[in-house]
Enzyme design. Sequence first.
Site, short mmCIF file in Angstrom:
data_model
loop_
_atom_site.label_atom_id
_atom_site.label_comp_id
_atom_site.label_asym_id
_atom_site.label_seq_id
_atom_site.Cartn_x
_atom_site.Cartn_y
_atom_site.Cartn_z
N ASP A 1 -13.11 -1.97 -6.87
CA ASP A 1 -13.23 -1.12 -8.03
C ASP A 1 -12.27 -1.16 -9.38
O ASP A 1 -12.87 -0.80 -10.16
CB ASP A 1 -13.09 0.29 -7.38
N GLU B 1 -27.36 17.98 -12.68
CA GLU B 1 -27.45 16.44 -12.86
C GLU B 1 -27.76 16.48 -14.47
O GLU B 1 -28.78 16.88 -14.94
CB GLU B 1 -28.25 15.80 -12.12
N HIS C 1 -40.79 -6.41 17.87
CA HIS C 1 -41.66 -5.22 17.96
C HIS C 1 -41.24 -4.38 19.05
O HIS C 1 -41.09 -4.93 20.22
CB HIS C 1 -43.05 -5.65 17.89
N VAL D 1 -18.76 13.17 -10.88
CA VAL D 1 -19.50 12.49 -12.21
C VAL D 1 -19.12 11.17 -12.31
O VAL D 1 -19.42 10.80 -13.35
CB VAL D 1 -19.17 13.26 -13.26
N GLU E 1 0.85 -1.14 -0.15
CA GLU E 1 0.10 0.03 -0.12
C GLU E 1 0.85 1.31 0.20
O GLU E 1 1.70 1.48 0.83
CB GLU E 1 -1.18 -0.08 1.29
N CYS F 1 -12.05 4.10 0.53
CA CYS F 1 -13.18 4.24 1.44
C CYS F 1 -13.08 4.50 2.78
O CYS F 1 -13.73 5.39 3.42
CB CYS F 1 -13.63 2.71 1.32
N GLY G 1 -23.00 16.47 -10.69
CA GLY G 1 -23.11 15.22 -10.71
C GLY G 1 -24.24 14.99 -9.29
O GLY G 1 -23.80 15.17 -8.14
N GLY G 2 -25.28 14.24 -9.61
CA GLY G 2 -26.35 14.14 -8.53
C GLY G 2 -26.45 12.64 -8.35
O GLY G 2 -27.38 11.93 -7.91
N LEU H 1 -3.28 2.53 5.08
CA LEU H 1 -4.47 1.27 5.18
C LEU H 1 -5.90 1.79 5.29
O LEU H 1 -6.29 2.56 5.62
CB LEU H 1 -4.16 0.33 6.46
#
Length: 451
Positions: free
Chosen positions: A304, A201, A437, A263, A31, A39, A178-179, A35
């Site tokens: 990705d 957008e 519940h 975008v 890397e 994300c 960009g939306g 680390l």
Amino acid sequence: MIDLAIIGAGPAGYVAAERAGAKGLKVALFEKNSLGGVCLNEGCIPTKTLLYSAKVYDTAKHGDKYGVFAPDVTFDFGKIVDRKNKVVRKLVGGVGAKMKAHHVEVIKGDAYIKGRGTEGIEIECGGQSFFAKNLLICTGSEAFVPPIPGLESAGDRILSNREILALTEKPESLVIIGGGVIGMEFASFFNSMGTKVTVIEMLDEILTGMDKGMSAMLRDMYAKKGVEFNLQSKVVEIDGSEVVFEKDGQRRSVGGDRILVSVGRRAVIAGFGLENLGVELYRGGIKVDEKMRTNVPNVYAAGDVTGFSLLAHTASREGEVVVNNLTGRGDIMRYNAIPGVVYTNPEIAGVGLTEEAAKAKNIPYRVSSLPMAYAGRFVAENEGGNGVCKVLVGEKYGEILGVHMLGNPSSEMIYGACMAIEQEMTLKEMEEVVFPHPTVSEIFKETVFSF
């Protein structure tokens, strides 16, 4: 000899490293930055930390709805950012601790693939050569910057997801190009902070890929909060602080102290010697099969960099698939039950087929929707709020095809729908599941009963 070399310590890489180390493989994780990848450092975690601060602020401002009065509520933007940085540091340290616990060798620096030799796949980093039996490529993605005239000359006024997270002061106005998910999450945060937000957008609705009706509902909610939306609008130029766009055949412009370009993202496939292996590419990413294998023996890719499902949880699962197959457990990657979540306030989440996707695939289906107010817990905790749950089932067998929710806390409930789709559960089987519940999650079962 390394059993598994991994390039990239994002959700695909560090999860694969942890799983492989736990199963006794000798693992090296390369890397060049921190680390956790994009994300943890520039995406999922820092944005959610900021959004939670915004949610706390919103709740305090409107506490009178619940009989709680907090006059003159304010915030300290610097402290919000400091907390975000603290959370990131803590979790990066946690990833490091996991690597140490499972005997993963973490190698900091730019890894470069030299090729395959008699000793295995050679990787160079920091002047040293490393040889591995297997290689997993997890180099991730980067923000796509479109060739808009004037973009480069606008200087530091232009932001990507990385630069906007580094802001130490709140901008008075923000234009978001960009939306999509990134755009809407930052729109949510800065709108709560009092910034004037404008979203531009190109398509006819925000949040492509999510349920279109719910996307429209969310957009309407934010329009009422003051966010300005320009749909079906194409940005043609950046002129200083002005974003120039075409809408309805007319040329218009809107100004902003800062301009966020969000975008889309593209796979990182250059700069680390990928060409020395002869790996096949597809649609801008590395082509893989259902076991995440490339066309080159002993070379895998996850996350990705495949250019397919650019989500952290997808990446982690893909990394697990690689390790499982390397350690004798047959496993394949399935994408039919990958959840998508937008952490606005309220949240929107979905999994499986949308109505638009079912129609495009000519899949016969039935659909039922209920307001979130059918769940007593939602009413108790969301004074004046609204939302909806939608369930799609197959016409013939009644199997769960898709579930989509708008309302808090959709992100925490959608996993149940993921399991239902993964297990091919039917309406009848779902009716037999007992939900606690009172919880907001009961809306899923209520919607199932409404067919």
